[in-house]
Design a protein around this motif. Structure first.
Motif, PDB file in Angstrom:
ATOM      1  N   TRP A 128       0.826  -1.203   0.000  1.00 40.64           N
ATOM      2  CA  TRP A 128       0.000   0.000   0.000  1.00 40.64           C
ATOM      3  C   TRP A 128       0.867   1.263   0.000  1.00 40.64           C
ATOM      4  N   ASP A 151      -4.057  -8.690  -8.829  1.00 39.45           N
ATOM      5  CA  ASP A 151      -5.074  -7.727  -8.427  1.00 39.45           C
ATOM      6  C   ASP A 151      -4.444  -6.369  -8.173  1.00 39.45           C
ATOM      7  N   LEU A 153      -5.682  -2.952  -6.264  1.00 38.31           N
ATOM      8  CA  LEU A 153      -6.720  -2.436  -5.375  1.00 38.31           C
ATOM      9  C   LEU A 153      -6.422  -1.014  -4.940  1.00 38.31           C
ATOM     10  N   ASN A 155      -7.581   1.869  -2.051  1.00 39.08           N
ATOM     11  CA  ASN A 155      -8.256   2.068  -0.775  1.00 39.08           C
ATOM     12  C   ASN A 155      -8.803   3.494  -0.763  1.00 39.08           C
ATOM     13  N   HIS A 160     -12.577  -0.433  -0.602  1.00 36.29           N
ATOM     14  CA  HIS A 160     -11.631  -0.930  -1.596  1.00 36.29           C
ATOM     15  C   HIS A 160     -12.286  -0.977  -2.982  1.00 36.29           C
ATOM     16  N   VAL A 161     -11.507  -0.591  -3.980  1.00 39.45           N
ATOM     17  CA  VAL A 161     -11.956  -0.610  -5.375  1.00 39.45           C
ATOM     18  C   VAL A 161     -10.939  -1.402  -6.183  1.00 39.45           C
ATOM     19  N   LYS A 162     -11.400  -2.422  -6.884  1.00 44.33           N
ATOM     20  CA  LYS A 162     -10.531  -3.253  -7.719  1.00 44.33           C
ATOM     21  C   LYS A 162     -10.589  -2.764  -9.158  1.00 44.33           C
ATOM     22  N   HIS A 179      -2.821   2.442  -2.873  1.00 45.93           N
ATOM     23  CA  HIS A 179      -3.104   1.307  -3.745  1.00 45.93           C
ATOM     24  C   HIS A 179      -2.070   0.206  -3.501  1.00 45.93           C
ATOM     25  N   GLN A 180      -2.504  -1.002  -3.801  1.00 43.21           N
ATOM     26  CA  GLN A 180      -1.679  -2.191  -3.611  1.00 43.21           C
ATOM     27  C   GLN A 180      -1.838  -3.093  -4.828  1.00 43.21           C
TER      28      GLN A 180
END
Length: 230
Positions: A128, A151, A153, A155, A160-162, A179-180
């Protein structure tokens, strides 16, 4: 024909909104670009390896300061107002003619900062982090592939939004959100990150047309949902 930008959604209102991502109406020869990226595998270098938790994240520069100088100009002591003086096509671009030709001939932009192949190895993690403070769809990412187990993602204050990456799809990303990225699969993940130094008319049209397309879709649209129009 020149696109008439609707007064309710001009380019700047889209780009500087709180939208986490925008799918782009782009077509690019992703299979050939992927083949070229894979052919350069031995040239990739660790990217931001000094940051805690990063593993398996590598990059290679086609347009920038140098092939293995994968980070922003500020990391190399270059003033912002002089960064364009240092950008050039590297020898990697010479070895990847399909990819270079796409950006020189077909991509709707004519002034680039960095253009990079980005690699996340199997088991790799980009922990993140946020890249800048102000909300902005300032980074373009093109998925050359997106294997199972990968993935991306965000935050956001709404949760969370993918990002729905798939091979051959491009997105404008708002990297001000934490983001991650993970690769829990068994294949290398190859994307490209494109920094447009100055937005051309064609680039502004791309952003507006892509937003209009999302708002006008008959099927469910993340953009329409995010903006409260679904």
């Amino acid at each position: 024909m020149k696109l008439e930008l609707p007064s309710t959604l001009p380019y700047k209102e889209i780009v500087f909104s709180d939208l986490p991502y925008l799918p782009l109406m782009l077509q690019f020869p992703f299979e050939e670009m992927l083949s070229e990226a894979r052919s350069m595998l031995e040239r990739f270098v660790d990217h931001r390896e000094y940051e805690g938790g990063v593993s398996g994240w590598k990059a290679l520069v086609l347009h920038g300061i140098a092939a293995e100088m994968t980070q922003g100009y500020e990391k190399y002591g270059i003033p912002a107002e002089r960064q364009s003086e240092y950008y050039r096509w590297t020898e990697i671009a010479d070895a990847c003619p399909v990819t270079r030709n796409y950006f020189q001939s077909d991509f709707p932009g004519d002034s680039f900062g960095r253009i990079r192949f980005m690699l996340l190895r199997p088991g790799g993690v980009i922990p993140w982090h946020a890249d800048y403070p102000g909300r902005s769809l300032a980074s373009i990412t093109l998925a050359l592939n997106h294997p199972p187990g990968c993935d991306f993602l965000f935050n956001t204050p709404r949760g969370h939004v993918k990002v729905p990456f798939q091979a051959g799809k491009g997105f404008a990303l708002n990297l001000s959100y934490p983001h991650q990225v993970v690769n829990l699969g068994t294949e290398d993940r190859f994307h490209m990150i494109v920094h447009v130094l100055r937005s051309s008319h064609a680039y502004r049209e791309l952003i507006v047309r892509s937003h209009q397309a999302e708002m006008g879709r008959t099927e469910p649209s993340f953009v329409r949902q995010w903006t409260g129009n679904e």
